[in-house]
Structures are given as C-alpha cells and as structure tokens.
Design an enzyme around this catalytic site. Structure first.
Site, PDB file in Angstrom:
ATOM      1  N   CYS A   1      15.369  61.455  38.027  1.00  0.00           N
ATOM      2  CA  CYS A   1      15.305  60.194  37.289  1.00  0.00           C
ATOM      3  C   CYS A   1      14.615  59.088  38.072  1.00  0.00           C
ATOM      4  O   CYS A   1      14.078  58.153  37.474  1.00  0.00           O
ATOM      5  CB  CYS A   1      16.700  59.753  36.853  1.00  0.00           C
ATOM      6  SG  CYS A   1      17.854  59.488  38.221  1.00  0.00           S
TER       7      CYS A   1
ATOM      8  N   GLU B   1      23.724  55.497  33.434  1.00  0.00           N
ATOM      9  CA  GLU B   1      22.679  55.773  34.416  1.00  0.00           C
ATOM     10  C   GLU B   1      21.545  56.452  33.672  1.00  0.00           C
ATOM     11  O   GLU B   1      21.615  57.647  33.365  1.00  0.00           O
ATOM     12  CB  GLU B   1      23.232  56.658  35.541  1.00  0.00           C
ATOM     13  CG  GLU B   1      24.351  56.023  36.349  1.00  0.00           C
ATOM     14  CD  GLU B   1      23.904  54.799  37.122  1.00  0.00           C
ATOM     15  OE1 GLU B   1      22.681  54.611  37.303  1.00  0.00           O
ATOM     16  OE2 GLU B   1      24.765  54.016  37.539  1.00  0.00           O
TER      17      GLU B   1
END
Length: 453
Positions: free
Chosen positions: A241, A207
C-alpha cells in the site's frame, strides 16, 4: 458470528482482559505462536503469493515479533493513568485519564501482507485489553487457513477468533454489535465499512491507500535513489500500500535515473525476473489482467513481459506517461512504475495537491529547504526523505493515512492508543467546598471574573 460476538462481549465484561499480567502473557504467547508456526506461515505465503522465505520472514514474521517486543517493553507505562493539571476552579481535586479497552474489536485484513496486516492490529488490541475477531482475506486462502489454525491452537474463541469467508461474511460481521472496527484495504471498500459502522456509531480505523509519489529532484543521489526505489516498488511485486506508485523526476536527471533503475532491477531480480523463483506473483488472475492493461499506457522502457500461466509481471518502467493515462487513474498495486517529468517543484506540488491525499510520499534530494518545502506543502499519511518504505518499520512512528488514504493510525504506542478509550476523571475533595459555583452565592460572578478575566 452472532454467537461469537456475544461470547466475546460476555467474557470481556467479566474483566478477564484488563490486568497487566494477562495482557503481557497474551503477547508472549503470540510471539511463541509465530515461532511455532514459522514454517507453515512461510510455506503458505509461498503457495498463495510465491513470497521468498526471506521476504516472508522479514516483512511478516520479523515485523510482528519486533512490534510485540516493543509492546512488552512499554505496556506497563502505557497502561498507567495519566495525571493532568487543573485550573483554579478545581483546587483540591485530582484529575487523571484512565486507559480502558473498547471491548470486542473486528480486524478486517487484506491479502498483500496477510499475516502482518492481520496480526499487527491484533497486537495493539490485545495490549489495550480487548477481545478480537479477525477476518482474513479470502484471496489468500492457504494463509487464512494457517492463521485460523494457529489462533485456535493458542487462544480460545471467546478471546481471539478467526472467521473465514467472502465479502458476504464480512457484511454479516459488520452487522454485529461490535465495539471497534479496524480495516485495511481499498478506498471503495473502506467507504462501505465506514457507512456500515456509522449506522451503529462504531468507532473505526481505516488503513487505505492511494497513489503514493516518489519525487526525485536534480540534486538527489541518483544511484542510491534508484536502488531504494526499486527495492520499495518491487518488493512483493509492488503489492504494497505504501509502495511508490509513480515517479516525478526532474528532467535533468531523468535519463540517468531510468538507467540506474534498470541496473538495480537486473541486480535484484536477474535478467529474467519471471523465472526467478523468489519473485512474488500477482495474487490472482483478475488482478493480473488489471495490471497488464496498464502496460498500454505510455512507453515501456524496461520490463513489460508477462506470464499468464503463473500470474507474473516483470518489474516494468513506463515513460511518456500523462495524468490522463489509465495507469494514473487509480492505485496501481503491482510491479508497474510510471515516470512523470517536471522542471519545477512548484509544478509537482500543484499536481499532487489537486488529487486525493496519498498514503505515503518519498522525496529524494539533498537541499534542506526543498525537503522542507515538500513536507510543508503536501498533505500525506507519512513517508521518507531519501528512502522508501522505511518509516513503517519504526515502532516509534505512527502509521496511517489522511483524507482518502485513511483515518487513524497504529504501530507501537499508536496501536495501544487506537484500541484504548481515554476516560477522563475528576476526583473531587470533600474537605472543603467552593461555594461560588452554586446559585445564591453573592461572590460567584466576581470570583469567575477574577479567575478568567
């Protein structure tokens, strides 16, 4: 570390983690753990990141409790073997897919949401029947300490363990005979993780991140778009993010959008955001210096004030930015928002597609055909139409990147699937035998041609 991995692998092989009742009990225990340690978690997040109580609870604790609830509700059905159909060649057989855990999982967590991003993968790994080693970030040491204490209080080390330390500790962990690695963090580190895992052929989920754009077309609801962009960008001081990394704004609505952005920055954070006790700080001075260097790009039209004593940077908007500026070279990961201008959506699509695939994309505009054009023309991990961040909160949507923004996904069913090996089984009948498959059968070619044409 080697002893911990051996202990977990040995305990796993004894079969303790595989029953539904055991997995359910551990998820219930994890939710109780979050309630018991709520105050220490919030205090630690305040100390390391200056997160407000609301932001800490909403983005870390509440998120995890919701994820646990979803797993508890669906776990029994997810665990059931899945029956599948079979071709004529398999007449008389039963065919199904068994759901099995991998074994010992390593979860490497980042610092920006240090509780949520450490435990959200663990929920899926536990639900799938694995043992887990958690490596929290050394950049949030207080949170890391609390995480270790609460795991130690609720779970034995042969089942779930927390290993603290710097990158050398991570390197040591990566040298262990693990069964699965789940990493959340930067693209450069993700490449190192993948290289290490490849030497042992360990399956991984990455990720990562990237420059996630928000596109604001001329038919967007400008005031609402600005409100949702300010919320999505400056939550956690931009250290998210999937925060909008930069804006692509149609030239006809650019001036109005910037004014609306300024309005909501004032409304959310006050006239002096650096003095707002609920405004998150930058994680450390190194990241602070990196972010302040971006303020030399373009023209500051809002914010720009910094405080190096507390590592805070005002929510900042940069205009007159180009792709050659430093702020547009890497993921920003902070409260700096560059604005690019366009006249035609095809121009936007071309520019974004010339760069690494983003983890998220946000489109603001009312026409269905333009929404569809963006979804069809640009590859990205996930995103929203007329909103930011909200897709990550839906447990029915898998979350993950594509290309340089990551591989694999999790949340909800996707978390269970990520940490589950799907074992295919054919249970053949013994009541009769189909002779056409064996050498010497005079009919086998004719039978095969009849079946397959």
């Amino acid at each position: 570390m080697n002893a911990t991995v051996k202990l977990q692998k040995s305990w796993f092989k004894e079969g303790h983690t595989k029953s539904y009742n055991f997995r359910k009990e551990q998820l219930v225990k994890m939710k109780k753990m979050l309630t018991t340690f709520e105050k220490p978690i919030i205090n630690a997040l305040k100390f390391d990141l200056n997160k407000s109580e609301y932001e800490a609870y909403a983005s870390e604790i509440a998120f995890l409790k919701s994820e646990i609830d979803h797993h508890l509700k669906q776990l029994k059905s997810w665990m059931q073997p899945t029956k599948v159909k079979a071709p004529l060649t398999h007449t008389g057989s039963k065919n199904f897919i068994r759901k099995e855990p991998y074994g010992t999982v390593l979860v490497i967590a980042p610092w920006n949401y240090p509780i949520q991003l450490a435990l959200a993968p663990v929920i899926g790994a536990v639900a799938a029947g694995n043992t887990v080693i958690i490596k929290p970030s050394e950049l949030t040491p207080t949170v890391s300490w609390v995480l270790r204490k609460m795991i130690e209080q609720y779970f034995p080390a042969h089942y779930i363990a927390v290993v603290e330390g710097d990158k050398n500790v991570t390197q040591e962990l990566l040298d262990q005979p693990l069964d699965y690695i789940f990493f959340t963090g930067s693209v450069p580190v993700g490449k190192v993780i993948m290289e290490k895992a490849s030497k042992r052929l360990i399956p991984i989920t990455l990720e990562l991140g990237g420059k996630s754009p928000a596109i604001i077309h001329k038919d967007a609801s400008i005031d609402l778009a600005a409100k949702r962009i300010v919320w999505g960008k400056f939550t956690n001081a931009g250290q998210t993010c999937i925060a909008p990394d930069y804006l692509y704004v149609h030239h006809e609505v650019k001036a109005d959008l910037i004014q609306a952005l300024k309005k909501y920055i004032r409304e959310f954070y006050g006239d002096r955001p650096l003095e707002n006790p609920e405004y998150t700080k930058i994680v450390n001075h190194s990241h602070f210096n990196r972010l302040t260097s971006y303020l030399e790009s373009g023209t500051v039209v809002s914010g720009g004030t910094t405080d190096d004593q507390v590592d805070k940077i005002e929510p900042t908007i940069l205009d007159q930015v180009t792709w050659s500026d430093a702020v547009m070279q890497d993921e920003i990961f902070g409260p700096v928002l560059p604005v690019l201008t366009y006249a035609d959506l095809d121009e936007v699509i071309t520019q974004i597609n010339e760069r690494p695939k983003p983890l998220a994309l946000y489109y603001f505009g009312e026409k269905d055909e333009n929404q569809q054009l963006i979804m069809d023309s640009i590859s990205f991990g996930g995103g929203c139409i007329n909103d930011t961040l909200y897709h990550i909160i839906n447990p029915h949507l898998p979350f993950g990147g594509v290309g340089e923004s990551g591989m694999g996904s999790y949340h909800g069913r996707a978390s269970f699937d990520t940490f589950t090996h799907k074992k295919s089984i054919t249970k053949q009948t013994t009541k009769f035998d189909q002779s056409f498959r064996y050498p010497g059968s005079p009919f086998r070619l004719a039978v095969m041609k009849r079946i397959f044409g």
